[in-house]
Structures are given as structure tokens and as C-alpha cells.
Design a protein around this motif. Sequence first.
Motif, PDB file in Angstrom:
ATOM      1  N   PRO A  80      14.931  -4.056   8.724  1.00 38.15           N
ATOM      2  CA  PRO A  80      14.277  -5.454   8.208  1.00 38.15           C
ATOM      3  C   PRO A  80      14.606  -5.635   6.794  1.00 38.15           C
ATOM      4  CG  PRO A  80      12.392  -4.075   8.392  1.00 38.15           C
ATOM      5  CD  PRO A  80      13.521  -3.239   8.910  1.00 38.15           C
ATOM      6  N   THR A 118      15.900 -12.008  17.912  1.00 36.49           N
ATOM      7  CA  THR A 118      15.070 -12.573  16.498  1.00 36.49           C
ATOM      8  C   THR A 118      16.497 -12.504  15.410  1.00 36.49           C
ATOM      9  OG1 THR A 118      14.271 -10.478  16.163  1.00 36.49           O
ATOM     10  CG2 THR A 118      12.943 -12.433  16.969  1.00 36.49           C
ATOM     11  N   SER A 119      17.121 -13.419  15.091  1.00 32.72           N
ATOM     12  CA  SER A 119      18.052 -13.546  14.029  1.00 32.72           C
ATOM     13  C   SER A 119      17.503 -13.868  12.851  1.00 32.72           C
ATOM     14  CB  SER A 119      19.289 -14.344  14.236  1.00 32.72           C
ATOM     15  OG  SER A 119      20.348 -14.177  13.472  1.00 32.72           O
ATOM     16  N   SER A 120      18.190 -14.391  11.933  1.00 30.51           N
ATOM     17  CA  SER A 120      17.715 -14.542  10.461  1.00 30.51           C
ATOM     18  C   SER A 120      18.302 -15.892   9.763  1.00 30.51           C
ATOM     19  CB  SER A 120      17.997 -13.450   9.610  1.00 30.51           C
ATOM     20  OG  SER A 120      17.656 -13.694   8.362  1.00 30.51           O
ATOM     21  N   SER A 121      17.370 -16.395   9.028  1.00 23.88           N
ATOM     22  CA  SER A 121      18.022 -17.782   8.133  1.00 23.88           C
ATOM     23  C   SER A 121      19.011 -17.242   7.127  1.00 23.88           C
ATOM     24  CB  SER A 121      16.947 -18.183   7.318  1.00 23.88           C
ATOM     25  OG  SER A 121      16.405 -17.323   6.667  1.00 23.88           O
ATOM     26  N   THR A 122      19.368 -15.903   7.188  1.00 20.57           N
ATOM     27  CA  THR A 122      20.531 -15.297   6.282  1.00 20.57           C
ATOM     28  C   THR A 122      21.831 -15.564   6.877  1.00 20.57           C
ATOM     29  OG1 THR A 122      20.209 -13.003   7.183  1.00 20.57           O
ATOM     30  CG2 THR A 122      18.881 -13.472   5.077  1.00 20.57           C
ATOM     31  N   TYR A 145      23.363  -7.823   5.364  1.00 23.53           N
ATOM     32  CA  TYR A 145      22.347  -7.974   6.460  1.00 23.53           C
ATOM     33  C   TYR A 145      22.374  -9.399   7.224  1.00 23.53           C
ATOM     34  CZ  TYR A 145      17.497  -9.088   8.422  1.00 23.53           C
ATOM     35  OH  TYR A 145      16.346  -9.310   9.228  1.00 23.53           O
ATOM     36  N   LYS A 149      23.545  -9.601  11.379  1.00 23.01           N
ATOM     37  CA  LYS A 149      22.724 -10.528  12.078  1.00 23.01           C
ATOM     38  C   LYS A 149      23.441 -11.667  12.872  1.00 23.01           C
ATOM     39  CE  LYS A 149      18.387  -9.724  11.881  1.00 23.01           C
ATOM     40  NZ  LYS A 149      17.614  -9.244  13.283  1.00 23.01           N
ATOM     41  N   ARG A 171      16.458 -17.960  14.624  1.00 25.40           N
ATOM     42  CA  ARG A 171      16.941 -17.754  13.266  1.00 25.40           C
ATOM     43  C   ARG A 171      15.746 -18.058  12.602  1.00 25.40           C
ATOM     44  NH1 ARG A 171      22.686 -21.025  13.767  1.00 25.40           N
ATOM     45  NH2 ARG A 171      23.955 -19.625  14.433  1.00 25.40           N
ATOM     46  N   ASN A 174      11.236 -16.590   6.248  1.00 24.22           N
ATOM     47  CA  ASN A 174      10.599 -15.482   6.016  1.00 24.22           C
ATOM     48  C   ASN A 174       9.475 -15.194   6.813  1.00 24.22           C
ATOM     49  OD1 ASN A 174      12.288 -14.581   4.108  1.00 24.22           O
ATOM     50  ND2 ASN A 174      11.628 -15.850   2.474  1.00 24.22           N
TER      51      ASN A 174
END
Length: 316
Positions: A80, A118-122, A145, A149, A171, A174
Motif C-alpha cells: 500500500p 481495488t485499484s487507485s486514484s493514482t 505505484y 495499479k 479506483r 484515500n
Amino acid sequence: MRILVTGGAGFIGSHLVDALMETGGEVRVLDDLSAGSLNNIRRWLEDERFEFVRGDMRDFETVKRAVEGVDVVFHLAANPEVRIGSQSPELLYETNVLITYNLLNAIRNSDVRYLIFTSSSTVYGDAQVIPTPENYGPLEPISVYGGAKLAAEALISGYAHTFDFKALIFRLANIIGERSNHGVIYDFINKLRRNSEELEILGDGRQRKSYLHVSDTVEGMLHIFEAFRRESKLVDFYNLGNDDWITVREIAEIVSEEMGLNPRFIFTGGVDGGRGWKGDVKFMRLDIEKAKKTGWRPRLSSREAVRRTVRELLKK
């Protein structure tokens, strides 16, 4: 349905496991406990509907055994820490991309019908459109990171279309709350416990982002998954975040207030125009209208989520 949760002993994963078990599901958790803890899922260890498998997803045979007899996989296992990408990019590859590749190869020869990731806003990088919708492009991550993703997203889409299983990709903004063991709130609390007189803040403090409490996150994931099961789409993407955002300085003020302290704030100045570290997205707010159209919406604002998280972490 029998459900596998990778990373199910971790922060978000353990809250998801709680929700699945409380609704009567049969749940198997695969976790190497590098970031998670058995304490997070201890209440379920003796339940006949629950199974815990300790294993490293970098080993394909471990993953292959874990998906046996499973209908649904929630894939939350990952490193993470965004910041580690500049120090150990190979670790982020192994613990985000490689483990996803192993999981997909196990799924293609199994009875798994649904994969939720679970991906990410990044993955959006420094988006020029805020709030940022799911169809924003081109996607240009500014951290290893975020790149990892996005690579995992691409692999999932390719495998789902090739091997005919459905994939739902979230996506996430936080995510904060009880059991979190990294991130800005966790760091601020620990810094102030070591020195109550001053608080180091990475960057210029004007970084502004959206925060979502883990309770809202899990509720959103399960609600949207039910909607996705009724869809004809093979692969779909949803942002999960909040309608508002908050600065790092404001978070520091909330943490200090909840701890009954009045520390001197020391801003490091950061890099690249006030970022906390190389690859830190300075401004992030996701467009969540697509998720809201399914009937879900966050119960807590970013500010409310931050304050509740501070109180939850201080109890520990």
C-alpha cells in the motif's frame, strides 16, 4: 457463493471480510501477513464458514490452491505504500503486478465468475479534469505505484475478455479508518506521540485530496458489486471517493485538536512544487456520479472521515 479475499487480513480487506461474514457468506482469506494482522480477523478464525490461508501470492501454486472451489475473488492484496516506488520499484512490481498476473492465471483455469479489484486514484496522475471521471484519459500515472495499479487493471481487462469472467475495478480515493497502519493520519499521530511540541508535514501542506472512510468504502464495494452482477458488461470501472476534499494542513489541525495539542507545524517544502514526495499527486478528487447512480453515496464527508479516523486510531 464462496468468496476469496486476497489481503483479507489487511486494513480494507479485514473490514470487507467482516461485512461478508456478517451477511452469512463463506469466506477464504489469503494473506502473507506482511502488512496485515491476524488480530484484524481473529473473531472469525474458529467460524466454520471461514478459512485463513497464509501464503505469498508471488508463488503461483499458493494462489492456484487458494482459488479452488471459489466463485468470487476480491483482490485487495498489494503493497500500500506509494512512496516506496522511488526506493524499491521492483518490490511494487512483485507485490502489485506479479501477484495479479499469478491470480489471473489461476482464475482462467478455475470456476471463478467474478473478480473485484481495488485499484487507485493514482492511475489518473495529475489529472487536468477535477473531479476526475472514470473515462478520463490518457491515464498518465506519476508514481511507480500508480503505474503498477494501471498495469494490473490492463491485465485484468485483457484476461476477462479472453477467458470470459467478469471483472469489476474500483479506483479508490484515500481510504482511512480503524486498523489503518500507514498514511498521513497514522503518521501525524505517531509523530506527535514522539514529540508533542512540533509536527513535521511533508510538502507545503496545501496538497488537497478526497478521503473516504473504510465503512463507506466497503459498503460501496458490495453495493456496486450487486449492481454489476446485473450488468451485461464484462469489465467495468467505478471511482469510490468523496464529493469534497481537504488539505494536509487541515488534517494536521484536526489531529492536533483531537490529541489536545498545539504543536508548531514544520513544512518540509516538499518536491516538484510542494508535493510530499516524488510521485505524490498534489490535487485529487474523483467524480463519483457513476457510483451514486447505483444508489450508493458516502455517509461521511472527507472532514468527518478524517476526524472519525483520528478518534479510532487514538483508541489504539
